[in-house]
Design an enzyme around this catalytic site. Structure first.
Site, PDB file in Angstrom:
ATOM      1  N   ASP A  12     -33.890  56.095 -70.022  1.00 33.34           N
ATOM      2  CA  ASP A  12     -34.935  55.472 -70.840  1.00 33.34           C
ATOM      3  C   ASP A  12     -34.672  55.696 -72.329  1.00 33.34           C
ATOM      4  O   ASP A  12     -34.091  56.713 -72.718  1.00 33.34           O
ATOM      5  CB  ASP A  12     -36.289  56.079 -70.428  1.00 33.34           C
ATOM      6  CG  ASP A  12     -37.452  55.210 -70.863  1.00 33.34           C
ATOM      7  OD1 ASP A  12     -37.221  54.077 -71.324  1.00 33.34           O
ATOM      8  OD2 ASP A  12     -38.597  55.675 -70.739  1.00 33.34           O
ATOM      9  N   ASN A  14     -33.460  53.128 -74.618  1.00 34.09           N
ATOM     10  CA  ASN A  14     -32.495  52.245 -75.291  1.00 34.09           C
ATOM     11  C   ASN A  14     -33.171  51.406 -76.371  1.00 34.09           C
ATOM     12  O   ASN A  14     -32.628  51.227 -77.459  1.00 34.09           O
ATOM     13  CB  ASN A  14     -31.852  51.280 -74.287  1.00 34.09           C
ATOM     14  CG  ASN A  14     -30.968  51.982 -73.288  1.00 34.09           C
ATOM     15  OD1 ASN A  14     -30.629  53.142 -73.467  1.00 34.09           O
ATOM     16  ND2 ASN A  14     -30.600  51.287 -72.228  1.00 34.09           N
ATOM     17  N   HIS A  29     -29.211  48.598 -75.292  1.00 31.97           N
ATOM     18  CA  HIS A  29     -28.689  48.604 -73.917  1.00 31.97           C
ATOM     19  C   HIS A  29     -27.161  48.726 -73.918  1.00 31.97           C
ATOM     20  O   HIS A  29     -26.592  49.371 -73.039  1.00 31.97           O
ATOM     21  CB  HIS A  29     -29.124  47.337 -73.175  1.00 31.97           C
ATOM     22  CG  HIS A  29     -30.605  47.265 -72.945  1.00 31.97           C
ATOM     23  ND1 HIS A  29     -31.341  48.348 -72.527  1.00 31.97           N
ATOM     24  CD2 HIS A  29     -31.494  46.249 -73.095  1.00 31.97           C
ATOM     25  CE1 HIS A  29     -32.619  48.007 -72.420  1.00 31.97           C
ATOM     26  NE2 HIS A  29     -32.740  46.741 -72.763  1.00 31.97           N
ATOM     27  N   SER A  57     -35.090  47.618 -62.888  1.00 31.94           N
ATOM     28  CA  SER A  57     -36.130  47.761 -61.857  1.00 31.94           C
ATOM     29  C   SER A  57     -36.661  46.396 -61.438  1.00 31.94           C
ATOM     30  O   SER A  57     -36.467  45.389 -62.143  1.00 31.94           O
ATOM     31  CB  SER A  57     -37.284  48.616 -62.398  1.00 31.94           C
ATOM     32  OG  SER A  57     -38.037  47.866 -63.326  1.00 31.94           O
ATOM     33  N   THR A  58     -37.362  46.379 -60.311  1.00 33.57           N
ATOM     34  CA  THR A  58     -37.978  45.123 -59.854  1.00 33.57           C
ATOM     35  C   THR A  58     -38.996  44.633 -60.900  1.00 33.57           C
ATOM     36  O   THR A  58     -39.284  43.443 -60.966  1.00 33.57           O
ATOM     37  CB  THR A  58     -38.674  45.326 -58.487  1.00 33.57           C
ATOM     38  OG1 THR A  58     -39.433  46.547 -58.528  1.00 33.57           O
ATOM     39  CG2 THR A  58     -37.677  45.419 -57.361  1.00 33.57           C
ATOM     40  N   ARG A  63     -39.491  41.299 -68.370  1.00 29.72           N
ATOM     41  CA  ARG A  63     -39.089  41.386 -69.788  1.00 29.72           C
ATOM     42  C   ARG A  63     -38.672  39.998 -70.295  1.00 29.72           C
ATOM     43  O   ARG A  63     -38.429  39.096 -69.487  1.00 29.72           O
ATOM     44  CB  ARG A  63     -37.940  42.388 -69.931  1.00 29.72           C
ATOM     45  CG  ARG A  63     -38.401  43.802 -69.624  1.00 29.72           C
ATOM     46  CD  ARG A  63     -37.403  44.843 -70.069  1.00 29.72           C
ATOM     47  NE  ARG A  63     -37.944  46.168 -69.825  1.00 29.72           N
ATOM     48  CZ  ARG A  63     -37.505  47.278 -70.388  1.00 29.72           C
ATOM     49  NH1 ARG A  63     -36.508  47.240 -71.239  1.00 29.72           N
ATOM     50  NH2 ARG A  63     -38.066  48.446 -70.114  1.00 29.72           N
ATOM     51  N   LEU A 123     -16.932  60.894 -56.714  1.00 31.18           N
ATOM     52  CA  LEU A 123     -18.319  60.708 -57.160  1.00 31.18           C
ATOM     53  C   LEU A 123     -18.836  59.405 -56.570  1.00 31.18           C
ATOM     54  O   LEU A 123     -18.197  58.359 -56.704  1.00 31.18           O
ATOM     55  CB  LEU A 123     -18.373  60.615 -58.689  1.00 31.18           C
ATOM     56  CG  LEU A 123     -19.714  60.171 -59.289  1.00 31.18           C
ATOM     57  CD1 LEU A 123     -20.756  61.284 -59.181  1.00 31.18           C
ATOM     58  CD2 LEU A 123     -19.571  59.781 -60.760  1.00 31.18           C
TER      59      LEU A 123
HETATM   60  C1  FPP Z   1     -34.716  51.624 -70.344  1.00 32.45           C
HETATM   61  O1  FPP Z   1     -34.839  51.656 -71.732  1.00 32.45           O
HETATM   62  C2  FPP Z   1     -33.431  51.057 -69.989  1.00 32.45           C
HETATM   63  C3  FPP Z   1     -33.258  49.943 -69.250  1.00 32.45           C
HETATM   64  C4  FPP Z   1     -34.396  49.170 -68.705  1.00 32.45           C
HETATM   65  C5  FPP Z   1     -31.925  49.407 -68.979  1.00 32.45           C
HETATM   66  C6  FPP Z   1     -30.861  50.431 -68.702  1.00 32.45           C
HETATM   67  C7  FPP Z   1     -29.603  49.720 -68.541  1.00 32.45           C
HETATM   68  C8  FPP Z   1     -28.419  50.084 -69.033  1.00 32.45           C
HETATM   69  C9  FPP Z   1     -28.171  51.325 -69.789  1.00 32.45           C
HETATM   70  C10 FPP Z   1     -27.309  49.148 -68.788  1.00 32.45           C
HETATM   71  C11 FPP Z   1     -26.125  49.780 -68.160  1.00 32.45           C
HETATM   72  C12 FPP Z   1     -26.158  49.893 -66.709  1.00 32.45           C
HETATM   73  C13 FPP Z   1     -25.216  49.394 -65.894  1.00 32.45           C
HETATM   74  C14 FPP Z   1     -25.171  49.826 -64.503  1.00 32.45           C
HETATM   75  C15 FPP Z   1     -24.228  48.401 -66.323  1.00 32.45           C
HETATM   76  P1  FPP Z   1     -35.953  50.786 -72.445  1.00 32.45           P
HETATM   77  O2  FPP Z   1     -35.361  49.485 -72.820  1.00 32.45           O
HETATM   78  O3  FPP Z   1     -37.168  50.682 -71.587  1.00 32.45           O
HETATM   79  O4  FPP Z   1     -36.211  51.654 -73.700  1.00 32.45           O
HETATM   80  P2  FPP Z   1     -37.567  51.773 -74.528  1.00 32.45           P
HETATM   81  O5  FPP Z   1     -38.572  52.423 -73.595  1.00 32.45           O
HETATM   82  O6  FPP Z   1     -37.189  52.665 -75.668  1.00 32.45           O
HETATM   83  O7  FPP Z   1     -37.966  50.394 -74.957  1.00 32.45           O
END
Ligand code: FPP
Length: 240
Positions: A12, A14, A29, A57-58, A63, A123
């Site tokens: 979480d 990004n 991301h 997630s589902t 978004r 892994l």
């Molecule tokens: C949550 O942060 C993150 C996500 C919903 C996406 C996570 C995905 C990746 C890191 C992409 C890489 C993964 C693979 C397998 C290729 P948020 O956007 O909800 O952050 P915020 O709460 O600060 O807005």
């Protein structure tokens, strides 16, 4: 020192990482994806046999369309560009969630990546993509009914076998970055006795050193699984 056999991560923060830099959410991301590469390497280095990451997630379908499409594109890109290195590192890829609802070309790429890496054993990386814990339980019940399972046959081990994570041990530790104290529909069955590690560090900044700190914290925990601690006098009423 006790080491977790299975670490699951809610990656979480990004969006906040990007906002702090005046960048669009997708840049966050992408930075999170770069970081994922570092954390996978670190997990291999630390000898962690199972790593599960919550990537889509589902609920994330809700978004904005450009963010959803951007995330799908990132997954495709990761498979195209990283599969060789992951394979060389001995990583076995596994998907958990509703694969059938993904665009056809992406679904085929994910299936191919799992096939190529199926015999690797250093892994196991479970990618939760289009995954929801409640949806997983619904899916499991549907399949149990389809298979004609009788009520008396239902037990915890059987339910585990019907989950997307069948054959994967339950997570020992769940890490959530960016400080939120929520389970967010992640591994709700499997998390029954997981140790939680919540850090304010945003996912793109959660590097090898941060993972090492989480491992140290885990090493100090006493896991009782509802029983008394080894040194307890027998008068504890704590159910945890
Ligand atoms: C949550 O942060 C993150 C996500 C919903 C996406 C996570 C995905 C990746 C890191 C992409 C890489 C993964 C693979 C397998 C290729 P948020 O956007 O909800 O952050 P915020 O709460 O600060 O807005």
């Amino acid at each position: 020192m006790n080491k977790p056999g299975h670490i699951a991560i809610i990656m979480d923060g990004n969006g906040r990482w990007a906002a702090k830099r005046g960048l669009p959410r997708l840049a966050g991301h992408r930075a999170g994806t770069e970081n994922l590469r570092r954390v996978i390497r670190a997990a291999v280095k630390f000898g962690i046999p199972y790593l599960t990451i919550y990537a889509f997630s589902t609920e994330n379908w809700g978004r904005p369309t450009d963010e959803v499409q951007g995330l799908m594109h990132i997954l495709e890109d990761v498979i195209d560009k990283e599969l060789t290195e992951l394979h060389e590192q001995g990583v076995r890829l596994r998907h958990i969630g509703r694969l059938e609802q993904l665009p056809g070309a992406l679904r085929e790429k994910v299936e191919r990546a799992m096939e190529i890496t199926r015999d690797n054993s250093r892994l196991t990386l479970c990618i939760a993509w289009n995954y929801g814990g409640r949806d997983e339980i619904v899916h499991a019940i549907q399949h149990m009914l389809q298979d004609g399972i009788q009520p008396a046959e239902v037990n915890e081990a059987l339910i585990s076998q019907y989950l997307f994570t069948a054959g994967v041990p339950d997570p020992d530790m769940i890490i959530r970055t960016s400080g939120e104290m929520r389970i967010s529909n992640f591994l709700i069955w499997q998390a029954a006795y997981a140790e939680w590690y919540v850090t304010p560090v945003l996912w793109p900044d959660f590097d090898e050193e941060e993972l090492a700190k989480a491992l140290v914290s885990y090493g100090k925990r006493e896991r009782r699984f509802g029983r008394l601690s080894d040194c307890a006098e027998g008068n504890s009423t704590d159910a945890a």
